[in-house]
Design a protein around this motif. Structure first.
Motif: not given
Length: 150
Positions: A102-121
């Protein structure tokens, strides 16, 4: 011995999968044990833990290893530490893990969102905060984005 990589190159989105995709973490005691393992090594300063989710058969996390700790060593602490504590006669994890830098804040936020939405998916919950084995619920166990990402 080579010099460690600069901290700005050392934040990763990682995934570790259980051996044979065994649904090991659908047992609450096992998920609690992995949560404690993550917290213990974080508290020891082995890595910063920015986001995580423990799913029934895998773990996603965003980690920044401490300067003297390689990513491989950080994952060895997590996977090996958990396996040692579990004392299972069966293999616990697949041999390797997946990582993405992860080299950018945008990628960080996208990965964090992916992680935290995983149980919903996965249909485990209808919103992220109630899922007990995630940084969306356990904000006390998650570190802020690394300084180098802005």
């Amino acid at each position: 011995m080579p010099l460690p990589a600069p901290q700005e190159l050392r934040t990763y989105f990682v995934t570790a999968i259980t051996a044979n995709r065994r649904r090991l973490f659908q047992v609450e005691a096992n998920a609690d044990l992995l949560l404690k393992t993550l917290a213990d090594y974080r508290d020891q300063g082995r890595y910063q833990l920015h986001a995580f989710v423990i799913m029934p058969d895998h773990l996603h996390a965003i980690l920044t290893p401490a300067p003297e700790v390689s990513l491989e060593k950080a994952m060895q602490y997590i996977k090996g530490g958990f396996s040692f504590r579990l004392k299972s006669k069966l293999d616990v994890w697949t041999k390797s893990f997946n990582d993405s830098q992860i080299l950018t804040l945008e990628k960080f936020q996208a990965c964090k969102n992916y992680i935290e939405q995983n149980p919903i998916r996965a249909g485990l919950v209808i919103s992220a905060p109630p899922y007990a084995f995630s940084s969306a619920h356990r904000v006390d166990l998650s570190d802020p984005p690394p300084f180098h990402l802005g």
